[in-house]
Design a protein around this motif. Structure first.
Motif, PDB file in Angstrom:
ATOM      1  N   PHE A  38       0.838  -1.203   0.000  1.00  0.00           N
ATOM      2  CA  PHE A  38       0.000   0.000   0.000  1.00  0.00           C
ATOM      3  C   PHE A  38       0.875   1.255   0.000  1.00  0.00           C
ATOM      4  CE2 PHE A  38      -3.618  -2.519   2.049  1.00  0.00           C
ATOM      5  CZ  PHE A  38      -4.426  -2.465   0.929  1.00  0.00           C
ATOM      6  N   ILE A  39       1.873   1.297   0.869  1.00  0.00           N
ATOM      7  CA  ILE A  39       2.770   2.453   0.950  1.00  0.00           C
ATOM      8  C   ILE A  39       3.471   2.684  -0.382  1.00  0.00           C
ATOM      9  CG2 ILE A  39       4.906   3.322   2.023  1.00  0.00           C
ATOM     10  CD1 ILE A  39       2.363   3.552   3.824  1.00  0.00           C
ATOM     11  N   ASP A  40       3.903   1.611  -1.025  1.00  0.00           N
ATOM     12  CA  ASP A  40       4.626   1.731  -2.298  1.00  0.00           C
ATOM     13  C   ASP A  40       3.824   2.431  -3.386  1.00  0.00           C
ATOM     14  OD1 ASP A  40       6.968   0.574  -1.375  1.00  0.00           O
ATOM     15  OD2 ASP A  40       6.471  -1.438  -2.121  1.00  0.00           O
ATOM     16  N   THR A  41       2.506   2.441  -3.283  1.00  0.00           N
ATOM     17  CA  THR A  41       1.701   3.123  -4.296  1.00  0.00           C
ATOM     18  C   THR A  41       1.951   4.623  -4.287  1.00  0.00           C
ATOM     19  OG1 THR A  41      -0.230   3.538  -2.884  1.00  0.00           O
ATOM     20  CG2 THR A  41      -0.154   1.411  -4.071  1.00  0.00           C
ATOM     21  N   GLY A  42       2.344   5.172  -3.135  1.00  0.00           N
ATOM     22  CA  GLY A  42       2.594   6.604  -3.021  1.00  0.00           C
ATOM     23  C   GLY A  42       1.346   7.454  -2.903  1.00  0.00           C
ATOM     24  N   ILE A  43       0.169   6.824  -2.819  1.00  0.00           N
ATOM     25  CA  ILE A  43      -1.079   7.602  -2.762  1.00  0.00           C
ATOM     26  C   ILE A  43      -1.865   7.369  -1.470  1.00  0.00           C
ATOM     27  CG2 ILE A  43      -1.254   7.632  -5.274  1.00  0.00           C
ATOM     28  CD1 ILE A  43      -3.590   5.603  -5.004  1.00  0.00           C
ATOM     29  N   ILE A  44      -1.254   6.724  -0.504  1.00  0.00           N
ATOM     30  CA  ILE A  44      -1.948   6.366   0.734  1.00  0.00           C
ATOM     31  C   ILE A  44      -1.793   7.470   1.772  1.00  0.00           C
ATOM     32  CG2 ILE A  44      -2.055   4.686   2.635  1.00  0.00           C
ATOM     33  CD1 ILE A  44      -3.019   3.713  -0.205  1.00  0.00           C
ATOM     34  N   LYS A  45      -2.916   7.854   2.354  1.00  0.00           N
ATOM     35  CA  LYS A  45      -2.911   8.838   3.421  1.00  0.00           C
ATOM     36  C   LYS A  45      -2.800   8.139   4.784  1.00  0.00           C
ATOM     37  CE  LYS A  45      -6.515  11.488   3.355  1.00  0.00           C
ATOM     38  NZ  LYS A  45      -7.602  12.466   3.447  1.00  0.00           N
ATOM     39  N   MET A  46      -3.583   7.073   4.950  1.00  0.00           N
ATOM     40  CA  MET A  46      -3.629   6.413   6.253  1.00  0.00           C
ATOM     41  C   MET A  46      -4.090   4.972   6.086  1.00  0.00           C
ATOM     42  SD  MET A  46      -5.824   7.511   9.670  1.00  0.00           S
ATOM     43  CE  MET A  46      -6.333   8.935   8.784  1.00  0.00           C
ATOM     44  N   ILE A  47      -3.527   4.097   6.925  1.00  0.00           N
ATOM     45  CA  ILE A  47      -3.963   2.708   7.002  1.00  0.00           C
ATOM     46  C   ILE A  47      -4.363   2.468   8.452  1.00  0.00           C
ATOM     47  CG2 ILE A  47      -3.339   0.287   6.696  1.00  0.00           C
ATOM     48  CD1 ILE A  47      -1.001   1.313   4.890  1.00  0.00           C
ATOM     49  N   LEU A  48      -5.533   1.926   8.652  1.00  0.00           N
ATOM     50  CA  LEU A  48      -6.008   1.630   9.999  1.00  0.00           C
ATOM     51  C   LEU A  48      -5.871   0.130  10.247  1.00  0.00           C
ATOM     52  CD1 LEU A  48      -9.258   3.784   9.845  1.00  0.00           C
ATOM     53  CD2 LEU A  48      -6.998   4.457  10.668  1.00  0.00           C
ATOM     54  N   TYR A  49      -5.130  -0.210  11.301  1.00  0.00           N
ATOM     55  CA  TYR A  49      -4.917  -1.614  11.668  1.00  0.00           C
ATOM     56  C   TYR A  49      -4.313  -1.638  13.061  1.00  0.00           C
ATOM     57  CZ  TYR A  49      -3.647  -6.551  11.082  1.00  0.00           C
ATOM     58  OH  TYR A  49      -3.533  -7.913  11.222  1.00  0.00           O
ATOM     59  N   ASN A  50      -4.698  -2.618  13.871  1.00  0.00           N
ATOM     60  CA  ASN A  50      -4.391  -2.541  15.293  1.00  0.00           C
ATOM     61  C   ASN A  50      -3.245  -3.405  15.802  1.00  0.00           C
ATOM     62  OD1 ASN A  50      -6.392  -0.695  15.477  1.00  0.00           O
ATOM     63  ND2 ASN A  50      -7.890  -2.032  16.388  1.00  0.00           N
ATOM     64  N   ASP A  51      -2.440  -3.969  14.972  1.00  0.00           N
ATOM     65  CA  ASP A  51      -1.285  -4.734  15.438  1.00  0.00           C
ATOM     66  C   ASP A  51      -0.096  -3.780  15.515  1.00  0.00           C
ATOM     67  OD1 ASP A  51       1.122  -6.288  15.473  1.00  0.00           O
ATOM     68  OD2 ASP A  51      -0.015  -8.022  14.743  1.00  0.00           O
ATOM     69  N   THR A  52       0.385  -3.520  16.731  1.00  0.00           N
ATOM     70  CA  THR A  52       1.451  -2.530  16.894  1.00  0.00           C
ATOM     71  C   THR A  52       2.749  -2.945  16.217  1.00  0.00           C
ATOM     72  OG1 THR A  52       2.002  -3.417  19.069  1.00  0.00           O
ATOM     73  CG2 THR A  52       0.497  -1.527  19.007  1.00  0.00           C
ATOM     74  N   ALA A  53       3.037  -4.234  16.139  1.00  0.00           N
ATOM     75  CA  ALA A  53       4.249  -4.685  15.444  1.00  0.00           C
ATOM     76  C   ALA A  53       4.144  -4.387  13.951  1.00  0.00           C
ATOM     77  CB  ALA A  53       4.480  -6.174  15.684  1.00  0.00           C
TER      78      ALA A  53
END
Length: 73
Positions: A12-27
């Motif tokens: 997702f990050i590699d796309t360069g168009i992501i503002k935020m990802i919501l997910y609850n695993d701290t690792a």
């Protein structure tokens, strides 16, 4: 699977168009956020109640299509 979640977050990050990802695993959050910073891409993964088993991904505003504006952001 934590490793697969990290890889998906990186993709997702590699796309360069992501503002935020919501997910609850701290690792997973730590790994993905460090990756985003290391490659100089926007996007941050953070905690949001109820996101223990799935991601929600928010795209940067300039990439949102008009027909998708019916979804709350």
């Amino acid at each position: 699977d934590r490793n697969k979640s990290i890889q998906l977050g990186k993709w997702f990050i590699d796309t360069g168009i992501i503002k935020m990802i919501l997910y609850n695993d701290t690792a997973v959050q730590t790994a993905v956020n460090e990756y985003a910073k290391s490659v100089g891409k926007p996007g941050v993964m953070k905690y949001w109640a109820g996101h223990d088993t799935h991601f929600h991904v928010r795209i940067s505003d300039e990439y949102v299509q008009p027909e998708s504006l019916g979804c709350p952001r």
